[in-house]
Design a protein around this motif. Structure first.
Motif, PDB file in Angstrom:
ATOM      1  N   GLN A  29       0.840  -1.196   0.000  1.00  0.00           N
ATOM      2  CA  GLN A  29       0.000   0.000   0.000  1.00  0.00           C
ATOM      3  C   GLN A  29       0.878   1.251   0.000  1.00  0.00           C
ATOM      4  O   GLN A  29       1.942   1.294   0.603  1.00  0.00           O
ATOM      5  CB  GLN A  29      -0.940  -0.001   1.208  1.00  0.00           C
ATOM      6  N   LEU A  30       0.412   2.278  -0.720  1.00  0.00           N
ATOM      7  CA  LEU A  30       1.184   3.493  -0.871  1.00  0.00           C
ATOM      8  C   LEU A  30       0.913   4.502   0.228  1.00  0.00           C
ATOM      9  O   LEU A  30       1.748   5.368   0.491  1.00  0.00           O
ATOM     10  CB  LEU A  30       0.887   4.125  -2.243  1.00  0.00           C
ATOM     11  N   ASN A  31      -0.265   4.457   0.869  1.00  0.00           N
ATOM     12  CA  ASN A  31      -0.637   5.431   1.901  1.00  0.00           C
ATOM     13  C   ASN A  31      -0.465   4.817   3.279  1.00  0.00           C
ATOM     14  O   ASN A  31      -1.099   3.808   3.598  1.00  0.00           O
ATOM     15  CB  ASN A  31      -2.095   5.869   1.721  1.00  0.00           C
ATOM     16  N   ASP A  32       0.425   5.387   4.044  1.00  0.00           N
ATOM     17  CA  ASP A  32       0.680   4.902   5.398  1.00  0.00           C
ATOM     18  C   ASP A  32      -0.479   5.316   6.300  1.00  0.00           C
ATOM     19  O   ASP A  32      -0.686   6.502   6.544  1.00  0.00           O
ATOM     20  CB  ASP A  32       1.987   5.513   5.916  1.00  0.00           C
ATOM     21  N   PRO A  33      -1.273   4.359   6.825  1.00  0.00           N
ATOM     22  CA  PRO A  33      -2.441   4.719   7.630  1.00  0.00           C
ATOM     23  C   PRO A  33      -2.080   5.326   8.967  1.00  0.00           C
ATOM     24  O   PRO A  33      -2.936   5.880   9.647  1.00  0.00           O
ATOM     25  CB  PRO A  33      -3.166   3.377   7.806  1.00  0.00           C
ATOM     26  N   SER A  34      -0.822   5.195   9.375  1.00  0.00           N
ATOM     27  CA  SER A  34      -0.419   5.814  10.644  1.00  0.00           C
ATOM     28  C   SER A  34       0.062   7.242  10.446  1.00  0.00           C
ATOM     29  O   SER A  34       0.408   7.930  11.393  1.00  0.00           O
ATOM     30  CB  SER A  34       0.691   4.981  11.307  1.00  0.00           C
ATOM     31  N   ASN A  35       0.087   7.703   9.192  1.00  0.00           N
ATOM     32  CA  ASN A  35       0.499   9.072   8.890  1.00  0.00           C
ATOM     33  C   ASN A  35      -0.657   9.758   8.159  1.00  0.00           C
ATOM     34  O   ASN A  35      -0.658   9.903   6.940  1.00  0.00           O
ATOM     35  CB  ASN A  35       1.765   9.065   8.031  1.00  0.00           C
ATOM     36  N   LEU A  36      -1.671  10.150   8.930  1.00  0.00           N
ATOM     37  CA  LEU A  36      -2.898  10.655   8.351  1.00  0.00           C
ATOM     38  C   LEU A  36      -2.684  12.025   7.719  1.00  0.00           C
ATOM     39  O   LEU A  36      -1.968  12.859   8.231  1.00  0.00           O
ATOM     40  CB  LEU A  36      -3.979  10.736   9.432  1.00  0.00           C
ATOM     41  N   SER A  37      -3.356  12.254   6.604  1.00  0.00           N
ATOM     42  CA  SER A  37      -3.295  13.540   5.918  1.00  0.00           C
ATOM     43  C   SER A  37      -4.430  14.423   6.416  1.00  0.00           C
ATOM     44  O   SER A  37      -5.419  13.939   6.968  1.00  0.00           O
ATOM     45  CB  SER A  37      -3.425  13.321   4.414  1.00  0.00           C
ATOM     46  N   PRO A  38      -4.349  15.759   6.207  1.00  0.00           N
ATOM     47  CA  PRO A  38      -5.433  16.652   6.632  1.00  0.00           C
ATOM     48  C   PRO A  38      -6.787  16.267   6.056  1.00  0.00           C
ATOM     49  O   PRO A  38      -7.814  16.442   6.697  1.00  0.00           O
ATOM     50  CB  PRO A  38      -4.974  18.022   6.128  1.00  0.00           C
ATOM     51  N   SER A  39      -6.804  15.707   4.841  1.00  0.00           N
ATOM     52  CA  SER A  39      -8.079  15.365   4.216  1.00  0.00           C
ATOM     53  C   SER A  39      -8.788  14.227   4.929  1.00  0.00           C
ATOM     54  O   SER A  39      -9.997  14.049   4.784  1.00  0.00           O
ATOM     55  CB  SER A  39      -7.856  14.989   2.744  1.00  0.00           C
ATOM     56  N   SER A  40      -8.046  13.440   5.714  1.00  0.00           N
ATOM     57  CA  SER A  40      -8.649  12.293   6.396  1.00  0.00           C
ATOM     58  C   SER A  40      -9.074  12.610   7.827  1.00  0.00           C
ATOM     59  O   SER A  40      -9.607  11.753   8.522  1.00  0.00           O
ATOM     60  CB  SER A  40      -7.659  11.123   6.411  1.00  0.00           C
ATOM     61  N   VAL A  41      -8.846  13.839   8.273  1.00  0.00           N
ATOM     62  CA  VAL A  41      -9.142  14.211   9.659  1.00  0.00           C
ATOM     63  C   VAL A  41     -10.626  14.493   9.823  1.00  0.00           C
ATOM     64  O   VAL A  41     -11.249  15.149   8.982  1.00  0.00           O
ATOM     65  CB  VAL A  41      -8.319  15.454  10.058  1.00  0.00           C
ATOM     66  N   ASP A  42     -11.197  13.984  10.910  1.00  0.00           N
ATOM     67  CA  ASP A  42     -12.580  14.311  11.282  1.00  0.00           C
ATOM     68  C   ASP A  42     -12.527  15.569  12.143  1.00  0.00           C
ATOM     69  O   ASP A  42     -12.067  15.518  13.289  1.00  0.00           O
ATOM     70  CB  ASP A  42     -13.200  13.151  12.061  1.00  0.00           C
ATOM     71  N   PRO A  43     -12.972  16.720  11.642  1.00  0.00           N
ATOM     72  CA  PRO A  43     -12.865  17.966  12.399  1.00  0.00           C
ATOM     73  C   PRO A  43     -13.585  17.916  13.751  1.00  0.00           C
ATOM     74  O   PRO A  43     -13.137  18.516  14.715  1.00  0.00           O
ATOM     75  CB  PRO A  43     -13.506  19.006  11.468  1.00  0.00           C
TER      76      PRO A  43
END
Length: 538
Positions: A29-43
């Motif tokens: 997998q290319l996206n490390d799930p332990s390094n969340l991006s701003p787009s994946s944050v629940d405000p």
């Protein structure tokens, strides 16, 4: 409870992240799930975490992991001070590390992360609440530490040694931030989160914002004329009822992963009994200071033992310099600064009651405080209540002539405090020992008669501030602010030993002084910018 719901949601997200990071089915997998991006944050969850970290830094109390409220309460005789003001069991540079971390590296850092995300998604309500908490946090930092980092803060490796900003400049910046918060919340169709304080009620948050500004201007009245600003805020509308009170609601949940009970309940209602002593001066203030019992006495304090202390349980007996050794009526307390040896009396000491920590109502049962007793920790931390606002308005009216009749505001403050306390979790109150309306009326009549028979405004102010002090039970921070601003109450009992200088500001945390080349430790006698009172506080 709402608090528990969000704690569990946060824990659930963390567990999902851990599970995802341990998944072995897709090693490419290319996206490390332990390094969340701003787009994946629940405000919403991020804002909830900001609120929790803010509350923890203010209210937490466990051994040496103490919030700001603990130290402030000790200074003003709301909580027992064990030894000197800057002694090993009270204010030290090391004891402030966690508080500073919770405010800067957790709450404020997360606010900096949340605001651009909310701007991108046009979540103006989130921005408004985040900026109000940001302002409340920086105002609290200034009020306790004095000059602190602001303009260069939170830049990480880009600036690991942020310089100090003056407290006055930070106050001015926060007044602007609060205005920005109000504007954001007032944006048409602003989305409001299901936050932990008001559940997204826009008008209540706007009143918090105005009330915070009012508190700041009232705090600065010794260094400038802000009467017109205060009047404008009063006319616009401040916190004015219990439904609008700015308070954090705890629940009854106790677990290693989701403790959400009031921290003072968790500390004092367990198998070991109470970890804290109550302070003799404060208990006596409600027990006998007026010649009769304050109606709030049994709600504030809980007695565990139906006998008087003797022997090792009364180490002050016969010692000189004590103001109160034993109060009588089975109230086991300690004098301000007493550092006598501690016997195994945790299950005998008088402790915190029903209000505000969610403990037990005192109905002469004398049952040792234990887990699941009383309201089981479903208490509150009272940041700014309607009663506080009335007292602060009374102070402002009598000192600088702002809107309102000081006597009427004094009465309103007392009655609102009584109503809050006497109706706090009423299912826990034994009707045979409950305070009555007649008790409240008699109390109010007594105070107003004293007020009417004073010789001048200084004596009237002393009565206002003493009643404010009594109503503040559970919030030592505002009592500490009031004392430095007014030198009132003026009858606080002196320290029984060698106190050292009364702290006009907290020491900077050891980790900050040791790692930041631009911050040097200051003495506890350093005054915050709005404190121009004499040096003789005790």
């Amino acid at each position: 409870m709402k608090t528990t719901k969000y704690i569990n949601k946060l824990i659930g997200l963390l567990l999902l992240a851990i599970i995802a990071s341990c998944e072995t089915g897709d090693l490419n997998q290319l996206n490390d799930p332990s390094n969340l991006s701003p787009s994946s944050v629940d405000p919403e969850l991020l804002l909830n975490n900001i609120q929790l970290q803010f509350v923890n830094a203010i209210a937490y109390n466990e051994d040496n992991e103490d919030g700001i409220n603990v130290r402030a309460s000790e200074f003003v005789r709301m909580q027992h001070l064990f030894g000197a003001y800057a002694g090993p069991f009270s204010l030290t540079s090391g004891s402030m590390d966690d508080t500073w971390t919770n405010l800067y590296r957790e709450a404020l850092q997360d606010i900096n992360f949340l605001i651009p995300i909310a701007q991108e998604r046009e979540l103006m309500g989130y921005i408004g609440i985040a900026k109000i908490i940001q302002a409340y946090t920086y105002v609290t930092l200034v009020d306790t530490f004095g000059d602190v980092p602001y303009t260069e803060a939170l830049q990480g490796n880009d600036n690991p040694n942020p310089s100090l900003d003056s407290g006055e400049s930070i106050y001015n910046a926060m007044l602007t931030i609060i205005d920005e918060a109000i504007a954001a919340i007032n944006t048409p169709n602003a989305v409001m989160p299901n936050d932990l304080f008001y559940g997204g009620d826009k008008q209540k948050w706007i009143k918090v914002a105005r009330t915070l500004k009012f508190k700041m201007y009232a705090q600065m009245r010794l260094v400038g004329d802000f009467s017109s600003e205060i009047n404008a805020l009063i006319n616009a509308g401040l916190i004015n009822s219990q439904a609008e009170d700015f308070q954090f609601q705890y629940s009854t949940v106790a677990s290693s992963t989701g403790e959400s009970r009031h921290p003072y309940y968790a500390l004092c209602y367990d198998a070991d009994g109470s970890d804290d002593y109550l302070t003799s001066y404060y208990v006596n203030l409600l027990k006998a200071d007026k010649g009769f019992e304050d109606p709030r006495l049994r709600y504030y304090f809980y007695r565990q033992e139906p006998s008087a202390p003797t022997g090792d349980d009364l180490p002050c007996e016969g010692e000189a310099g004590f103001n109160f050794c034993y109060l009588g009526d089975f109230y086991w307390t300690r004098d301000h600064g007493s550092d006598d040896g501690v016997p195994p009396d945790g299950t005998k000491r008088s402790t915190y009651g029903l209000y505000p920590i969610g403990g037990a109502f005192d109905a002469d049962t004398f049952i040792t405080g234990s887990i699941n007793q009383g309201a089981q920790g479903a208490g509150i931390f009272p940041f700014m209540l309607s009663s506080y606002v009335k007292f602060l308005q009374a102070e402002s009216a009598i000192t600088i002539g702002t809107t309102g009749n000081p006597r009427s505001l004094l009465e309103s403050g007392i009655r609102e405090s009584m109503d809050k306390v006497l109706n706090f979790n009423p299912g826990q109150v034994d009707a045979a020992f409950a305070a009555t309306n007649a008790d409240v009326d008699n109390y109010v009549d007594f105070v107003l008669n004293e007020y009417d028979n004073t010789a001048n405004d200084d004596e009237k102010l002393a009565i206002i501030m003493k009643e404010y002090y009594i109503a503040l039970w559970g919030n030592g921070i505002e009592a500490y602010n009031n004392y430095r601003r007014t030198s009132l109450p003026n009858d606080l009992t002196p320290h029984v030993n060698t106190p050292g200088e009364f702290p006009r500001a907290f020491l900077y945390p050891a980790t900050v002084v040791n790692t930041n080349s631009n911050i040097s430790q200051h003495p506890v006698t350093t005054k915050v910018f709005w404190d121009t009172n004499p040096d003789n506080l005790q």
